[in-house]
Design a protein around this motif. Structure first.
Motif, PDB file in Angstrom:
ATOM      1  N   ALA A  42      -6.435  -1.304  10.850  1.00 47.57           N
ATOM      2  CA  ALA A  42      -6.031  -0.829   9.525  1.00 47.57           C
ATOM      3  C   ALA A  42      -6.771   0.456   9.159  1.00 47.57           C
ATOM      4  N   ILE A  43      -8.079   0.473   9.370  1.00 48.07           N
ATOM      5  CA  ILE A  43      -8.866   1.664   9.051  1.00 48.07           C
ATOM      6  C   ILE A  43      -8.480   2.825   9.966  1.00 48.07           C
ATOM      7  N   ASP A  44      -8.265   2.554  11.235  1.00 50.96           N
ATOM      8  CA  ASP A  44      -7.819   3.612  12.149  1.00 50.96           C
ATOM      9  C   ASP A  44      -6.492   4.202  11.683  1.00 50.96           C
ATOM     10  N   PHE A  45      -5.576   3.350  11.246  1.00 55.39           N
ATOM     11  CA  PHE A  45      -4.277   3.802  10.746  1.00 55.39           C
ATOM     12  C   PHE A  45      -4.470   4.683   9.516  1.00 55.39           C
ATOM     13  N   LEU A  46      -5.254   4.200   8.561  1.00 55.11           N
ATOM     14  CA  LEU A  46      -5.432   4.921   7.303  1.00 55.11           C
ATOM     15  C   LEU A  46      -6.176   6.240   7.476  1.00 55.11           C
ATOM     16  N   LEU A  47      -7.108   6.282   8.415  1.00 57.67           N
ATOM     17  CA  LEU A  47      -7.856   7.519   8.667  1.00 57.67           C
ATOM     18  C   LEU A  47      -7.200   8.386   9.739  1.00 57.67           C
ATOM     19  N   ARG A  48      -6.045   7.946  10.209  1.00 53.65           N
ATOM     20  CA  ARG A  48      -5.241   8.679  11.194  1.00 53.65           C
ATOM     21  C   ARG A  48      -6.006   8.961  12.471  1.00 53.65           C
ATOM     22  N   ARG A  49      -6.743   7.952  12.895  1.00 54.69           N
ATOM     23  CA  ARG A  49      -7.430   8.037  14.178  1.00 54.69           C
ATOM     24  C   ARG A  49      -6.434   7.676  15.276  1.00 54.69           C
ATOM     25  N   ILE A  79     -11.928   1.493   2.410  1.00 55.01           N
ATOM     26  CA  ILE A  79     -10.834   2.235   1.764  1.00 55.01           C
ATOM     27  C   ILE A  79     -11.358   2.953   0.528  1.00 55.01           C
ATOM     28  N   LYS A  80     -12.146   2.266  -0.260  1.00 53.84           N
ATOM     29  CA  LYS A  80     -12.606   2.825  -1.534  1.00 53.84           C
ATOM     30  C   LYS A  80     -13.669   3.898  -1.362  1.00 53.84           C
ATOM     31  N   ALA A  84      -9.100  10.170  -0.523  1.00 54.52           N
ATOM     32  CA  ALA A  84      -7.657  10.196  -0.240  1.00 54.52           C
ATOM     33  C   ALA A  84      -7.061   8.792  -0.161  1.00 54.52           C
ATOM     34  N   LEU A  85      -7.899   7.805   0.122  1.00 52.96           N
ATOM     35  CA  LEU A  85      -7.410   6.429   0.268  1.00 52.96           C
ATOM     36  C   LEU A  85      -7.598   5.601  -1.000  1.00 52.96           C
ATOM     37  N   ARG A  86      -8.617   5.903  -1.771  1.00 57.87           N
ATOM     38  CA  ARG A  86      -8.957   5.019  -2.897  1.00 57.87           C
ATOM     39  C   ARG A  86      -7.880   4.958  -3.966  1.00 57.87           C
TER      40      ARG A  86
END
Length: 141
Positions: A42-49, A79-80, A84-86
Protein backbone atom coordinates in the motif's frame (compact mmCIF):
# COMPACT_ATOMS: atom_id res chain seq x y z
CA UNK A 1 -11.40 14.75 -11.53
CA UNK A 2 -11.72 11.92 -14.02
CA UNK A 3 -15.03 10.22 -14.69
CA UNK A 4 -14.14 7.30 -12.42
CA UNK A 5 -13.39 7.63 -8.73
CA UNK A 6 -10.17 5.91 -7.71
CA UNK A 7 -10.13 3.67 -4.65
CA UNK A 8 -7.17 1.96 -3.06
CA UNK A 9 -8.39 -1.09 -1.18
CA UNK A 10 -5.82 -2.33 1.33
CA UNK A 11 -7.03 -5.81 2.19
CA UNK A 12 -5.17 -9.09 2.65
CA UNK A 13 -8.24 -11.35 2.75
CA UNK A 14 -9.04 -12.32 -0.88
CA UNK A 15 -12.68 -13.03 -0.03
CA UNK A 16 -13.22 -9.63 1.58
CA UNK A 17 -11.35 -7.94 -1.27
CA UNK A 18 -13.61 -9.64 -3.83
CA UNK A 19 -16.76 -8.74 -1.88
CA UNK A 20 -15.68 -5.13 -1.56
CA UNK A 21 -14.79 -4.90 -5.25
CA UNK A 22 -18.14 -6.42 -6.26
CA UNK A 23 -20.08 -4.06 -3.98
CA UNK A 24 -18.24 -1.03 -5.37
CA UNK A 25 -18.70 -2.17 -8.96
CA UNK A 26 -22.43 -2.76 -8.43
CA UNK A 27 -22.88 0.81 -7.26
CA UNK A 28 -24.17 3.61 -9.46
CA UNK A 29 -20.78 5.29 -9.72
CA UNK A 30 -17.82 4.46 -11.89
CA UNK A 31 -15.02 3.28 -9.60
CA UNK A 32 -11.47 2.28 -10.51
CA UNK A 33 -10.21 -0.07 -7.78
CA UNK A 34 -6.60 -0.91 -7.00
CA UNK A 35 -5.85 -3.54 -4.36
CA UNK A 36 -2.84 -3.76 -2.06
CA UNK A 37 -2.57 -7.05 -0.17
CA UNK A 38 -0.31 -5.80 2.63
CA UNK A 39 0.79 -2.57 4.24
CA UNK A 40 4.15 -2.37 2.49
CA UNK A 41 2.50 -2.74 -0.92
CA UNK A 42 0.00 0.00 0.00
CA UNK A 43 2.76 2.45 0.93
CA UNK A 44 4.76 1.55 -2.18
CA UNK A 45 1.65 2.21 -4.29
CA UNK A 46 0.92 5.54 -2.62
CA UNK A 47 4.52 6.74 -2.81
CA UNK A 48 4.78 5.47 -6.40
CA UNK A 49 7.70 3.22 -5.70
CA UNK A 50 8.49 0.46 -8.21
CA UNK A 51 6.49 -1.13 -9.73
CA UNK A 52 3.87 1.60 -9.14
CA UNK A 53 5.66 4.61 -10.66
CA UNK A 54 2.68 5.43 -12.90
CA UNK A 55 -0.03 4.79 -10.31
CA UNK A 56 -2.56 7.56 -9.85
CA UNK A 57 -3.29 8.59 -6.29
CA UNK A 58 -6.65 7.35 -5.07
CA UNK A 59 -9.58 9.56 -4.14
CA UNK A 60 -10.30 7.27 -1.19
CA UNK A 61 -8.41 4.59 0.75
CA UNK A 62 -10.25 1.64 2.31
CA UNK A 63 -7.86 0.26 4.91
CA UNK A 64 -8.01 -2.98 6.87
CA UNK A 65 -6.18 -2.87 10.20
CA UNK A 66 -4.90 -6.44 10.35
CA UNK A 67 -2.39 -6.69 7.54
CA UNK A 68 0.84 -8.62 6.97
CA UNK A 69 4.26 -6.92 6.71
CA UNK A 70 2.98 -3.55 7.96
CA UNK A 71 -0.23 -3.25 9.94
CA UNK A 72 -3.02 -0.85 9.13
CA UNK A 73 -2.18 1.47 12.03
CA UNK A 74 1.36 1.83 10.72
CA UNK A 75 0.05 2.42 7.18
CA UNK A 76 -2.27 5.12 8.47
CA UNK A 77 0.53 6.81 10.42
CA UNK A 78 2.79 6.71 7.34
CA UNK A 79 0.06 8.17 5.09
CA UNK A 80 -0.42 11.10 7.44
CA UNK A 81 3.33 11.92 7.36
CA UNK A 82 3.20 12.89 3.68
CA UNK A 83 1.49 16.17 2.69
CA UNK A 84 0.39 14.80 -0.70
CA UNK A 85 -1.20 11.74 0.95
CA UNK A 86 -2.66 13.14 4.16
CA UNK A 87 -5.52 14.83 2.29
CA UNK A 88 -6.77 11.50 0.91
CA UNK A 89 -9.64 10.28 3.08
CA UNK A 90 -8.91 6.99 4.82
CA UNK A 91 -11.82 4.76 5.80
CA UNK A 92 -10.78 2.01 8.18
CA UNK A 93 -12.83 -1.01 7.09
CA UNK A 94 -12.02 -3.83 9.46
CA UNK A 95 -13.48 -6.73 11.41
CA UNK A 96 -12.32 -5.25 14.72
CA UNK A 97 -14.88 -3.51 16.89
CA UNK A 98 -12.37 -2.96 19.68
CA UNK A 99 -12.73 0.43 21.34
CA UNK A 100 -8.94 0.77 21.48
CA UNK A 101 -8.66 0.13 17.71
CA UNK A 102 -11.35 2.73 17.03
CA UNK A 103 -9.73 5.37 19.25
CA UNK A 104 -6.22 4.68 17.93
CA UNK A 105 -7.41 4.87 14.31
CA UNK A 106 -8.96 8.28 14.86
CA UNK A 107 -5.89 9.46 16.78
CA UNK A 108 -3.78 8.48 13.77
CA UNK A 109 -6.01 10.48 11.42
CA UNK A 110 -8.61 8.05 10.09
CA UNK A 111 -11.55 9.89 8.54
CA UNK A 112 -14.01 7.12 9.27
CA UNK A 113 -14.09 3.75 11.06
CA UNK A 114 -16.43 1.02 9.83
CA UNK A 115 -16.67 -2.46 11.29
CA UNK A 116 -17.24 -5.15 8.67
CA UNK A 117 -20.62 -6.72 9.33
CA UNK A 118 -21.23 -10.45 9.24
CA UNK A 119 -23.26 -11.58 6.25
CA UNK A 120 -22.90 -10.96 2.54
CA UNK A 121 -25.85 -8.59 2.09
CA UNK A 122 -24.95 -6.49 5.13
CA UNK A 123 -21.34 -6.25 3.97
CA UNK A 124 -22.33 -5.15 0.47
CA UNK A 125 -24.77 -2.60 1.87
CA UNK A 126 -22.12 -1.07 4.15
CA UNK A 127 -19.60 -0.80 1.31
CA UNK A 128 -22.19 0.84 -0.94
CA UNK A 129 -23.09 3.32 1.83
CA UNK A 130 -19.41 4.19 2.24
CA UNK A 131 -19.10 4.68 -1.53
CA UNK A 132 -22.22 6.84 -1.75
CA UNK A 133 -21.22 9.00 1.20
CA UNK A 134 -17.65 9.65 0.12
CA UNK A 135 -18.38 10.13 -3.57
CA UNK A 136 -21.79 11.86 -3.59
CA UNK A 137 -22.12 13.74 -0.29
CA UNK A 138 -18.57 14.73 0.62
CA UNK A 139 -16.49 17.20 -1.40
CA UNK A 140 -13.07 15.69 -1.95
CA UNK A 141 -9.89 17.68 -2.54
Amino acid sequence: MSSAFRVLLVEDNPGDADLTREALEEGKLMVDISVAVDGVQAIDFLLRRPPYETALLPDLILLDLNLPKMGGREVLAEIKKHPALRVIPVVVLTSSDSESDIVKSYELGANCYVTKPVGLQAFQTIVQHVENFWFTVVRLP
